[in-house]
Design a protein around this motif. Structure first.
Motif, PDB file in Angstrom:
ATOM      1  N   VAL A   3       0.853  -1.189   0.000  1.00 31.85           N
ATOM      2  CA  VAL A   3       0.000   0.000   0.000  1.00 31.85           C
ATOM      3  C   VAL A   3       0.888   1.237   0.000  1.00 31.85           C
ATOM      4  N   GLU A   4       0.732   2.085  -1.008  1.00 33.48           N
ATOM      5  CA  GLU A   4       1.598   3.245  -1.187  1.00 33.48           C
ATOM      6  C   GLU A   4       1.660   4.106   0.061  1.00 33.48           C
ATOM      7  N   SER A   5       0.540   4.382   0.689  1.00 31.04           N
ATOM      8  CA  SER A   5       0.551   5.277   1.843  1.00 31.04           C
ATOM      9  C   SER A   5       1.262   4.675   3.054  1.00 31.04           C
ATOM     10  N   VAL A  18      -2.158  18.435  -1.544  1.00 31.15           N
ATOM     11  CA  VAL A  18      -2.705  17.512  -2.536  1.00 31.15           C
ATOM     12  C   VAL A  18      -1.496  16.859  -3.187  1.00 31.15           C
ATOM     13  N   ARG A  19      -1.435  15.537  -3.079  1.00 34.12           N
ATOM     14  CA  ARG A  19      -0.245  14.802  -3.526  1.00 34.12           C
ATOM     15  C   ARG A  19      -0.645  13.655  -4.445  1.00 34.12           C
ATOM     16  N   LEU A  20       0.073  13.517  -5.554  1.00 33.57           N
ATOM     17  CA  LEU A  20      -0.101  12.336  -6.399  1.00 33.57           C
ATOM     18  C   LEU A  20       0.397  11.134  -5.609  1.00 33.57           C
ATOM     19  N   ALA A  21      -0.500  10.198  -5.318  1.00 34.96           N
ATOM     20  CA  ALA A  21      -0.131   9.034  -4.520  1.00 34.96           C
ATOM     21  C   ALA A  21       0.207   7.830  -5.385  1.00 34.96           C
ATOM     22  N   ASP A  22      -0.446   7.693  -6.535  1.00 36.90           N
ATOM     23  CA  ASP A  22      -0.217   6.494  -7.336  1.00 36.90           C
ATOM     24  C   ASP A  22      -0.811   6.662  -8.723  1.00 36.90           C
ATOM     25  N   THR A  23      -0.183   6.029  -9.676  1.00 36.55           N
ATOM     26  CA  THR A  23      -0.712   5.900 -11.034  1.00 36.55           C
ATOM     27  C   THR A  23      -0.605   4.429 -11.395  1.00 36.55           C
ATOM     28  N   LYS A  24      -1.683   3.876 -11.889  1.00 30.46           N
ATOM     29  CA  LYS A  24      -1.693   2.464 -12.271  1.00 30.46           C
ATOM     30  C   LYS A  24      -2.179   2.318 -13.696  1.00 30.46           C
ATOM     31  N   VAL A  25      -1.518   1.441 -14.430  1.00 29.23           N
ATOM     32  CA  VAL A  25      -1.995   1.039 -15.746  1.00 29.23           C
ATOM     33  C   VAL A  25      -2.641  -0.324 -15.550  1.00 29.23           C
ATOM     34  N   LEU A  26      -3.927  -0.387 -15.819  1.00 31.23           N
ATOM     35  CA  LEU A  26      -4.671  -1.632 -15.639  1.00 31.23           C
ATOM     36  C   LEU A  26      -4.374  -2.597 -16.782  1.00 31.23           C
ATOM     37  N   PRO A  27      -4.676  -3.882 -16.623  1.00 26.17           N
ATOM     38  CA  PRO A  27      -4.355  -4.875 -17.656  1.00 26.17           C
ATOM     39  C   PRO A  27      -4.899  -4.526 -19.046  1.00 26.17           C
ATOM     40  N   GLY A  28      -6.020  -3.835 -19.117  1.00 29.65           N
ATOM     41  CA  GLY A  28      -6.586  -3.445 -20.410  1.00 29.65           C
ATOM     42  C   GLY A  28      -5.987  -2.176 -20.978  1.00 29.65           C
ATOM     43  N   GLY A  29      -5.058  -1.561 -20.238  1.00 24.76           N
ATOM     44  CA  GLY A  29      -4.392  -0.352 -20.708  1.00 24.76           C
ATOM     45  C   GLY A  29      -4.957   0.933 -20.128  1.00 24.76           C
ATOM     46  N   ASP A  30      -6.086   0.861 -19.443  1.00 26.23           N
ATOM     47  CA  ASP A  30      -6.644   2.061 -18.818  1.00 26.23           C
ATOM     48  C   ASP A  30      -5.732   2.523 -17.684  1.00 26.23           C
TER      49      ASP A  30
END
Length: 150
Positions: A3-5, A18-30
């Protein structure tokens, strides 16, 4: 840790921010992005539950008036802020604008949306004035939102 936090040293941050906590690329590319919107200094202060709960309802409802890419706005269990989860990649300033516009809507609200026994699991735990006070305080410190660390 997974867990990032949990990997964030909560002693080194300086709320509000306000902080960017995470960016995820899902299996379908979203792509989804998660922002940490911290109202209170961790381990020093917290939001009272009725204010937090009402702010959750208000932000969840009003944020969607400003973007159809809002996936979720969830309160942190520690009661110090919220996670804002968005579809796609976002410019940081656009996220700040979304948060600001949403909180300005909170100040104009005349009721807490869905604060009733049909639509809410704890309808007795709400305060519009408390949520508005929290929003007003956070907006007053808008110039500090980008500064995450002391």
């Amino acid at each position: 840790m997974n867990v990032e936090s949990f990997n964030l040293d909560h002693r080194t941050v300086a709320a509000p921010y306000v902080r960017l906590a995470d960016t995820k690329v899902l299996p379908g590319g979203d792509v989804i992005t998660k922002y940490d919107v911290r109202f209170c200094q961790p381990n020093v202060d917290h939001l009272e539950m009725p204010s937090l709960h009402s702010l959750e309802h208000l932000m969840a409802e009003h944020s969607r008036n400003h973007s159809d890419r809002v996936i979720d706005i969830s309160p942190m269990g520690c009661q110090t802020g919220f996670y804002v989860i968005l579809q796609g990649e976002w410019e940081y300033d656009a996220v700040l604008d979304l948060v600001q516009a949403t909180l300005e809507d909170v100040l104009e609200a005349t009721e807490v949306p869905a604060a009733n026994v049909v639509q809410c699991g704890w309808a007795a735990s709400h305060t519009l004035s408390g949520a508005q006070a929290v929003a007003r305080d956070f907006l007053a410190k808008r110039g500090e939102w980008a500064q995450v660390s002391a």
